[in-house]
Design an enzyme around this catalytic site. Structure first.
Site, PDB file in Angstrom:
ATOM      1  N   GLU A   1     -30.981  -6.568  11.545  1.00  0.00           N
ATOM      2  CA  GLU A   1     -30.291  -5.482  10.822  1.00  0.00           C
ATOM      3  C   GLU A   1     -30.337  -5.747   9.319  1.00  0.00           C
ATOM      4  OE1 GLU A   1     -26.281  -5.614  12.280  1.00  0.00           O
ATOM      5  OE2 GLU A   1     -26.916  -5.163  14.341  1.00  0.00           O
TER       6      GLU A   1
ATOM      7  N   ASP B   1     -26.841 -24.968  15.896  1.00  0.00           N
ATOM      8  CA  ASP B   1     -26.546 -26.283  16.465  1.00  0.00           C
ATOM      9  C   ASP B   1     -26.653 -26.272  18.001  1.00  0.00           C
ATOM     10  OD1 ASP B   1     -25.374 -28.997  15.830  1.00  0.00           O
ATOM     11  OD2 ASP B   1     -23.860 -28.291  17.239  1.00  0.00           O
TER      12      ASP B   1
HETATM   13  C1  NOJ Z   1     -26.115 -31.617  16.609  1.00  0.00           C
HETATM   14  C2  NOJ Z   1     -25.676 -31.975  15.244  1.00  0.00           C
HETATM   15  O1  NOJ Z   1     -26.788 -32.092  14.396  1.00  0.00           O
HETATM   16  C3  NOJ Z   1     -24.878 -33.243  15.372  1.00  0.00           C
HETATM   17  O2  NOJ Z   1     -24.609 -33.825  14.140  1.00  0.00           O
HETATM   18  C4  NOJ Z   1     -23.621 -32.942  16.135  1.00  0.00           C
HETATM   19  O3  NOJ Z   1     -22.897 -34.133  16.351  1.00  0.00           O
HETATM   20  C5  NOJ Z   1     -23.933 -32.310  17.482  1.00  0.00           C
HETATM   21  N1  NOJ Z   1     -24.951 -31.315  17.400  1.00  0.00           N
HETATM   22  C6  NOJ Z   1     -22.711 -31.662  18.074  1.00  0.00           C
HETATM   23  O4  NOJ Z   1     -22.372 -30.516  17.361  1.00  0.00           O
END
Ligand code: NOJ
Length: 553
Positions: A268, A211
């Protein structure tokens, strides 16, 4: 490509050609009937995904979380939130998926934790200057009494990116105020995340979707954003970047060192892969993230953002194959996910709202037939391309966005942080329909649903499409089957040279011609065996507007 290499790719480097299905656990299937999807629900529906023909599932976060950003606010990275089940359920999911030759990819959220994470609570209690505060981005404020935020950065969800705590310091949150950013210069943070990676890899995760992969490192000194960037977020802030100074939090060079450390951890293990969520443009920059010792893949958001337009599609495909190819990585292809307007709706518009803004009842409502026709064509165009492909749950049903969701049901923090000006992403997150006549269209047995489903979802239900020639579901199944049969994921791509009218575009991959008619008059279908068409009827022998055909030459 030699046979040996091909079979190797199918194993160790499966991700080079995989079709990965995104499950948004809250909205896929609800095993216990509380209105919130869960892991037992996912397990109960795995057969339908096997029938669809996918290779792996990426699950959006199911970790312990107060759910202020639908689970992207993690309070415990090593446990499952009771809303979704427990660690045993996860182990069962991996085992049951494996029986069906499906891998499970976990969503890692390293840029920020929840404010309920034990480390953030400890940081609040320990006070300024403590090692606990060093794990996050605490700073003194500006102004005579520190009453002004340390800089002018804004949250992606709207409002300021800083919140002040009782002792007067401020902490940074690029997203919601309940999502404090980690300090990735801190050694403990780095070690902790390597340990979290191992935790899930040891449990059988096939890899990670990472993310906000491009935000971890912030420019030293946290300088103010240049004026023209202050109101922009995400990928919008990226675009003008090359014209101004480097952006202080999107795509800092220091991120690459972290990726390499993670890659060593993944190496790994056998067969594991990471995919970066990095809204970094242009693609030549994004591709750097997939160099051989970094991420295996990155979501091709350049492709996602390309409208159904001949010239622009041709350009983005050329660019993707060139740039990712230059670093030895496969390109990925993606049209929908839980942050963007579903492409069956997006494609109904000539001009769409910015990513993350969503469509509400006050917005011009889409022509859903036009949208679906184009979405089917766009997907048929995409799934013939070599590389990895992503599918978002429900798109195989042709599901449109819920565009009339009232404010009272909205849950996306964007809605609240902008006082409803940007309605946010809930419209693409509504529980998906399985059976037309069942409660909540088969999402569960009680009829409860954390977001209300629009009535039109009834006709998109899976049971209305299974076995029905020409349904969107059967089209997806056919595409995935042929993609495997002709090994298009590993294929050799070239543009189809015999141009047939200026509103068509075709390419040949492993002897299969994928030909699109954009928005013009009918075009003849070249000689060969017609494998599929994005619309049902080809009896006239011509390809109509907004239609794609696959022909075995
Ligand atoms: C990207 C994620 O896909 C989204 O849903 C989220 O709100 C933001 N990152 C923050 O984590």
């Amino acid at each position: 490509m030699s046979e040996t290499l091909r079979s190797t790719n199918a194993g160790r480097e499966w991700w080079r050609s995989a079709v990965i299905y995104q499950i948004y656990p809250r909205s896929f299937a609800d095993g216990n009937g509380d209105g919130m999807g869960d892991i037992p629900g996912i397990i109960s529906r795995l057969d339908s995904l096997q029938e669809l023909g996918i290779d792996a599932i990426w699950c959006s976060p199911f970790f312990t979380s107060p759910q202020n950003d639908a689970g992207y606010d993690v309070a415990d990275y090593r446990d499952i939130d009771p809303l979704f089940g427990n660690l045993n359920d996860f182990d069962n999911l991996v085992a049951e998926a494996k029986k069906r030759d499906i891998r499970i990819i976990v969503d890692l959220v390293p840029n920020h934790s929840s404010s309920e994470h034990a480390w953030f609570q400890a940081a609040l209690n320990a006070g300024p200057g403590s090692p606990e505060r060093e794990r996050y981005m605490f700073r003194d404020g500006k102004g005579e009494n520190g009453e002004l935020p340390p800089n002018n950065w804004g949250s992606v969800f709207g409002g300021p990116a800083w919140t002040r705590v009782d002792d007067g310091q401020w902490y940074l949150h690029l997203f919601d105020s309940t999502q404090p950013d980690f300090n990735w210069e801190n050694k403990e943070v780095r070690e902790e995340f390597k340990s979290i990676l191992r935790f899930w890899l040891d449990r059988g995760a096939a890899g990670f979707r990472i993310d906000v992969a491009h935000a971890l490192i912030k420019e030293a000194g946290l300088p103010d954003l240049a004026e023209q960037l202050t109101t922009m977020s995400g990928e919008d802030a990226e675009r003008p970047k090359d014209r101004v100074s480097p952006h202080p939090f999107w795509g800092q060079e220091g991120v690459h060192e972290i990726i390499r450390e993670w890659r060593e951890v993944l190496d790994e293990y056998e067969d594991r892969a990471m995919c970066a969520e990095a809204w970094i443009m242009p693609l030549s920059r994004m591709a750097k993230w997939t160099r051989p010792d970094e991420y295996h893949q990155a979501f091709n958001f350049g492709y996602l953002e390309t409208p159904w337009d001949k010239e622009r599609l041709q350009a983005v495909i050329d660019d993707s194959l060139k740039e990712f190819g230059a670093v030895g990585a496969p390109s990925t292809w993606v049209l929908s996910n839980h942050d963007v307007i579903r492409h069956a709706t997006r494609m109904a518009y000539d001009k769409i709202p910015k990513q993350g803004d969503g469509i509400g009842p006050d917005y011009e409502q889409p022509n859903i037939d036009r949208g679906l026709r184009r979405a089917r064509a766009a997907t048929a165009f995409m799934l013939g391309l070599p590389g990895g492909a992503y599918i978002y749950q429900g798109e195989e049903l042709g599901l449109p966005e819920h565009t009339t969701l009232e404010g009272e049901y909205r849950q996306d923090p964007t809605f609240f942080r902008t006082q409803g000006k940007r309605v946010g992403r809930d419209g693409c997150r509504v529980p998906i329909p399985w059976e037309k006549e069942a409660p909540a269209f088969g999402f569960n047995e009680t009829g409860q649903s954390w977001l209300p489903q629009p009535d039109i979802y009834a006709s998109y239900s899976r049971d209305q499409q299974v076995g029905i020639e020409g349904s969107t579901l059967e089209l997806y199944k056919k595409m995935l089957k042929l993609r495997k049969k002709y090994e298009l994921g590993h294929g050799d791509f070239s543009w189809h040279k015999d141009s047939i009218g200026d509103h068509s575009l075709g390419y040949v991959n492993s002897g299969v011609l994928v030909l699109a008619n954009f928005t013009g008059s009918n075009i003849p279908i070249p000689q060969g065996e017609i494998l599929l068409s994005s619309q049902n009827d080809l009896s006239s022998g011509v390809l109509e507007h907004d239609q794609v055909v696959w022909v075995k030459l």
